[in-house]
Design a protein around this motif. Structure first.
Motif, mmCIF file in Angstrom:
data_model
loop_
_atom_site.group_PDB
_atom_site.id
_atom_site.type_symbol
_atom_site.label_atom_id
_atom_site.label_comp_id
_atom_site.label_asym_id
_atom_site.label_seq_id
_atom_site.Cartn_x
_atom_site.Cartn_y
_atom_site.Cartn_z
ATOM 1 N N ILE A 34 0.861 -1.188 0.000
ATOM 2 C CA ILE A 34 0.000 0.000 0.000
ATOM 3 C C ILE A 34 0.894 1.234 0.000
ATOM 4 C CG2 ILE A 34 -1.784 1.297 1.218
ATOM 5 C CD1 ILE A 34 -2.577 -1.237 2.663
ATOM 6 N N ALA A 35 0.711 2.120 -0.963
ATOM 7 C CA ALA A 35 1.504 3.347 -1.003
ATOM 8 C C ALA A 35 0.642 4.514 -0.534
ATOM 9 C CB ALA A 35 2.007 3.603 -2.418
ATOM 10 N N VAL A 36 1.207 5.328 0.368
ATOM 11 C CA VAL A 36 0.476 6.475 0.889
ATOM 12 C C VAL A 36 0.875 7.694 0.083
ATOM 13 C CG1 VAL A 36 -0.033 7.817 2.949
ATOM 14 C CG2 VAL A 36 0.621 5.418 3.166
ATOM 15 N N VAL A 37 -0.074 8.281 -0.654
ATOM 16 C CA VAL A 37 0.266 9.457 -1.452
ATOM 17 C C VAL A 37 -0.659 10.622 -1.103
ATOM 18 C CG1 VAL A 37 1.110 8.084 -3.396
ATOM 19 C CG2 VAL A 37 -1.238 8.854 -3.397
ATOM 20 N N GLY A 38 -0.157 11.813 -1.332
ATOM 21 C CA GLY A 38 -0.952 12.995 -1.047
ATOM 22 C C GLY A 38 -0.087 14.224 -1.136
ATOM 23 N N GLY A 39 -0.718 15.386 -1.141
ATOM 24 C CA GLY A 39 0.026 16.637 -1.202
ATOM 25 C C GLY A 39 0.802 16.858 0.079
ATOM 26 N N GLN A 40 1.687 17.850 0.034
ATOM 27 C CA GLN A 40 2.433 18.185 1.239
ATOM 28 C C GLN A 40 1.464 18.620 2.336
ATOM 29 O OE1 GLN A 40 5.654 21.031 1.118
ATOM 30 N NE2 GLN A 40 6.734 19.735 -0.330
ATOM 31 N N SER A 41 1.679 18.115 3.535
ATOM 32 C CA SER A 41 0.860 18.461 4.705
ATOM 33 C C SER A 41 -0.587 17.980 4.596
ATOM 34 C CB SER A 41 0.852 19.973 4.960
ATOM 35 O OG SER A 41 2.132 20.393 5.312
ATOM 36 N N ALA A 42 -0.832 16.994 3.767
ATOM 37 C CA ALA A 42 -2.191 16.464 3.659
ATOM 38 C C ALA A 42 -2.557 15.671 4.914
ATOM 39 C CB ALA A 42 -2.298 15.570 2.428
ATOM 40 N N GLY A 43 -1.524 15.203 5.622
ATOM 41 C CA GLY A 43 -1.778 14.431 6.837
ATOM 42 C C GLY A 43 -1.340 12.975 6.729
ATOM 43 N N LYS A 44 -0.458 12.686 5.774
ATOM 44 C CA LYS A 44 -0.013 11.300 5.567
ATOM 45 C C LYS A 44 0.702 10.758 6.802
ATOM 46 C CE LYS A 44 2.524 12.604 2.106
ATOM 47 N NZ LYS A 44 2.179 14.017 2.209
ATOM 48 N N SER A 45 1.689 11.541 7.273
ATOM 49 C CA SER A 45 2.472 11.070 8.417
ATOM 50 C C SER A 45 1.578 10.927 9.637
ATOM 51 C CB SER A 45 3.612 12.047 8.715
ATOM 52 O OG SER A 45 4.455 12.137 7.597
ATOM 53 N N SER A 46 0.633 11.860 9.796
ATOM 54 C CA SER A 46 -0.253 11.798 10.965
ATOM 55 C C SER A 46 -1.039 10.495 10.970
ATOM 56 C CB SER A 46 -1.228 12.976 10.947
ATOM 57 O OG SER A 46 -0.524 14.190 10.959
ATOM 58 N N VAL A 47 -1.534 10.089 9.810
ATOM 59 C CA VAL A 47 -2.305 8.843 9.726
ATOM 60 C C VAL A 47 -1.445 7.658 10.156
ATOM 61 C CG1 VAL A 47 -3.395 7.226 8.121
ATOM 62 C CG2 VAL A 47 -3.906 9.670 7.958
ATOM 63 N N LEU A 48 -0.193 7.624 9.659
ATOM 64 C CA LEU A 48 0.686 6.499 9.994
ATOM 65 C C LEU A 48 1.012 6.488 11.483
ATOM 66 C CD1 LEU A 48 3.130 6.478 6.937
ATOM 67 C CD2 LEU A 48 1.094 5.118 7.335
ATOM 68 N N GLU A 49 1.252 7.676 12.033
ATOM 69 C CA GLU A 49 1.574 7.731 13.463
ATOM 70 C C GLU A 49 0.388 7.281 14.308
ATOM 71 O OE1 GLU A 49 5.139 10.922 13.994
ATOM 72 O OE2 GLU A 49 3.103 11.720 14.071
#
Ligand code: GDP
Ligand code: MG
Length: 648
Positions: A34-49
């Motif tokens: 599964i690849a997590v993609v999105g714009g900068q500051s979309a909240g990708k890292s937050s979801v993973l954390e």
């Protein structure tokens, strides 16, 4: 959750991944992920954390994630993290995990904030997680309309594409609710590779930040831009929450409360939020693996068969038996000579489809690189004209001549012919290099016997070097022969126009009609960003046209450019770009293609550019700045043919 067998699937794929990395092979088997993609500051890292329940990812402004992070979540009784690049070291402090990600990022990209597609592999064991493998990718940066994006943005898009274009990759497209969904970078990119939305999962973040009175109900109910796998909304911690060190448990509780109490989401609160997202991903990844398992299994089997066959070859070696030893030695030396001959002379069986063989490369040197090197000789046309005029005047002396004397012509031509020595010797060098490379490739099989390998290489290379000096002497002699007497009475020699016409006929004849001269990937560099920006296509060059296709299946033809009146021009390398570029244009002041004056084509190396230019030359498309040298090449060809015909 499904039965036990199903739950074992993700750990099984993890073990496969491990097995590949321990044998030092990247897993080209294309395991499901599964690849997590999105714009900068979309909240990708937050979801993973939130999945992990720990703060462990680097934060900051600008491009923070600069290498793909392959994050394997593994359900376990104890909680710790482990990196593949320092296996065995257990991290229990998640601040240290963050520092290690930062340090390891810099180790490969350098400290100057570059990016690299080499992944960092992190494994987190925790009672809080469900088995799941996710890849955190750099954020897509926004390009203002009409602006040329800097190189790093292309690199990021390329990198994301590398992951999400695989059929085996689920795309987690993260979009903040407080931006326009129709313009979501993540969804746009996903649509490029998954137009029907079959393997894209939408994640809507920042639902708490929407304007008063608006909500994302339509999207979350999968009505607005429907995806087969639908959308899941989440609420992560805000910047303020993070600064205030709000712990993730509290944040998850707040998220749950948000959905339960919000009038637009209350009815679907059970299929919203981080825990549900995690569960859904675990389920979908499991299903995805199950679906792709049969194809995966047959791929593995093919590899196994190939390996078995290889192992079979070694079964007959018994190193302790002296007669066997001699036999084995002889067999290997014999094999070497067979391999070498095959690579140079070509062969019917087991044709390599991955790269050009030594022989084919040498063919290219003779028929493309060498003529190109001749053309490349920089001639200052003005200077040459001046020399010619002086030579004519000096030969006339005190008289004013009526006709151009042969002597002047000879003096000039000889001076030019001498210049051929450089390219000719270079051609020999290139061929020698290719022969030596081929020797190396053939001795690779002797890798288990380093001394035999060394000695074989030494003997064969010495022999090649000996021939090299003889070949060079011969070539130089040939040029001396040409210099000694210039037969201006030969039919080939009468007029340049004649020569050029002939050479055109020659190249047309030798590669008649639609015979393919060359195929390969090139990037069209000057498509405006409004039309999607630079893009890679599969190019096919024949004696009459240059066509490009969507890909190497050659099913979807984008354009066909007839070669008449085309020339090649160099384009200076911009320091922003890592690409090397050349341009094709029409000599009759017309647009070369659609509304473009130039068709800019980009390669990764200058070598590739040179070799494409050489192929184009073969097709009769000449470099712009080479009129005199092309003439010279023609002279050379003619003298050469003359020489050959005298010999017969
Ligand atoms: P990334 O660049 O996609 O990895 O984004 P981050 O996860 O680093 O988030 C960027 C910023 O948005 C951070 O300051 C987060 O606190 C904030 N953020 C992310 N998701 C949410 C959310 O759902 N609600 C709010 N209020 N802020 C969020
Ligand atoms: Mg991030």
């Amino acid at each position: 959750m499904g039965n036990r067998g199903m739950e074992e699937l993700i750990p099984l794929v993890n073990r496969l991944q491990d097995a590949f990395s321990t044998i030092g092979q990247s897993c080209n088997l294309d395991l499901p992920q599964i690849a997590v993609v999105g714009g900068q500051s979309a909240g990708k890292s937050s979801v993973l954390e939130n999945f992990v329940g720990r703060d462990f990812l680097p934060r900051g402004s600008g491009i923070v994630t600069r290498r793909p992070l392959v994050l394997q979540l593994i359900n376990s009784n104890t909680e710790y993290a482990e990196f593949l690049h320092c296996k065995g070291k257990k991290f229990t402090d998640f601040d240290e995990v963050r520092q290690e990600i930062e340090a390891e990022t810099d180790r490969v990209t350098g400290a100057n904030k570059g990016i690299s597609p080499v992944p960092i592999n992190l494994r987190v064991y925790s009672p809080n997680v469900l088995n799941l493998t996710l890849i955190d990718l750099p954020g897509i940066t926004k390009v203002p309309v009409g602006d040329q994006p800097p190189d790093i943005e292309y690199q990021i898009r390329d990198m994301i594409m590398q992951f999400i274009c695989r059929e085996n990759c689920l795309i987690l497209a993260v979009t903040p609710a407080n931006t326009d969904l129709a313009n979501s970078d993540a969804l746009k990119l996903a649509k490029d590779v998954d137009p029907q939305g079959l393997r894209t999962i939408g994640v809507i973040t920042k639902l708490d930040l929407m304007d008063e009175g608006t909500d994302a109900r339509d999207v979350l109910e999968n009505k607005l831009l429907p995806l087969r796998r639908g959308y899941i909304g989440v609420v992560n911690r805000s910047q303020k929450d993070i600064e205030g060190k709000k712990d993730i448990k509290a944040a998850l509780a707040a998220e749950r409360k948000f959905f339960l109490s919000h009038p637009a989401y209350r009815h679907m609160a059970d299929s919203m939020g981080t825990p549900y997202l995690q569960k859904a991903l675990n389920q979908q990844l499991t299903n995805h693996i199950r679906d792709t398992l049969p194809a995966f299994r047959s791929k593995l089997q093919t590899q196994l068969l190939a390996l078995d066959k290889e192992a079979e070859e070694y079964r007959h070696f018994r190193p302790d038996d002296p007669s066997r030893k001699t036999k084995a030695l002889l067999q290997m030396v014999q094999q070497f000579s067979v391999d070498f001959e095959k690579r140079i002379e070509g062969s019917g069986d087991q044709v390599d489809t991955v790269e050009l063989s030594g022989g084919a490369k040498i063919n290219r040197i003779f028929h493309e690189r060498f003529p190109f090197e001749l053309v490349k000789m920089e001639f200052d046309e003005k200077e040459l004209r001046r020399e010619i005029s002086y030579a004519i005047k000096n030969i006339h002396g005190i008289r004013t001549g009526l006709f151009t004397p042969d002597m002047a012509f000879e003096a000039i031509v000889k001076k030019q012919v001498v210049k051929l020595k450089g390219p000719c010797v270079k051609c020999v060098d290139m061929v020698i290099q290719e022969l030596i490379n081929t020797v190396r490739q053939c001795t690779a099989k002797l890798g288990t016997f380093p001394r035999l390998r060394e000695e074989t290489e030494r003997i064969v290379t010495t022999h090649i070097r000996d021939r090299e000096s003889r070949a060079k002497d011969q070539v130089l002699l040939l040029i001396e022969v040409q210099l000694a007497y210039i037969n201006t009475n030969h039919e080939d020699f009468i007029g340049f126009a004649n020569a050029q016409q002939r050479s055109n006929q020659m190249s047309k004849k030798s590669s008649a009609g639609n015979q393919v001269i060359r195929k390969g990937w090139l990037t069209i560099n000057n498509i405006s960003i409004m039309k999607g920006g630079a893009k890679e296509y599969w190019f096919v060059l024949t004696a009459e046209s240059l066509s490009w296709f969507k890909d190497d299946e050659e099913k979807e033809k984008k354009y066909m450019l007839p070669l008449d009146n085309l020339k090649v021009r160099d384009v200076e390398k911009s320091f922003m770009s890592s690409k090397h570029i050349f341009a094709i244009f029409n000599t009759e002041q017309r647009n070369v293609y659609k509304d473009y004056r130039f068709l800019e084509l980009a390669c990764n190396t200058q070598d590739e550019v040179d070799s494409w230019k050489a192929s184009l030359l073969r097709a009769g498309v000449y470099p712009e700045k080479a009129s005199v040298s092309v003439l010279l090449y023609m002279l050379f060809l003619n003298s050469y043919r003359l020489f050959v015909s005298c010999y017969r």
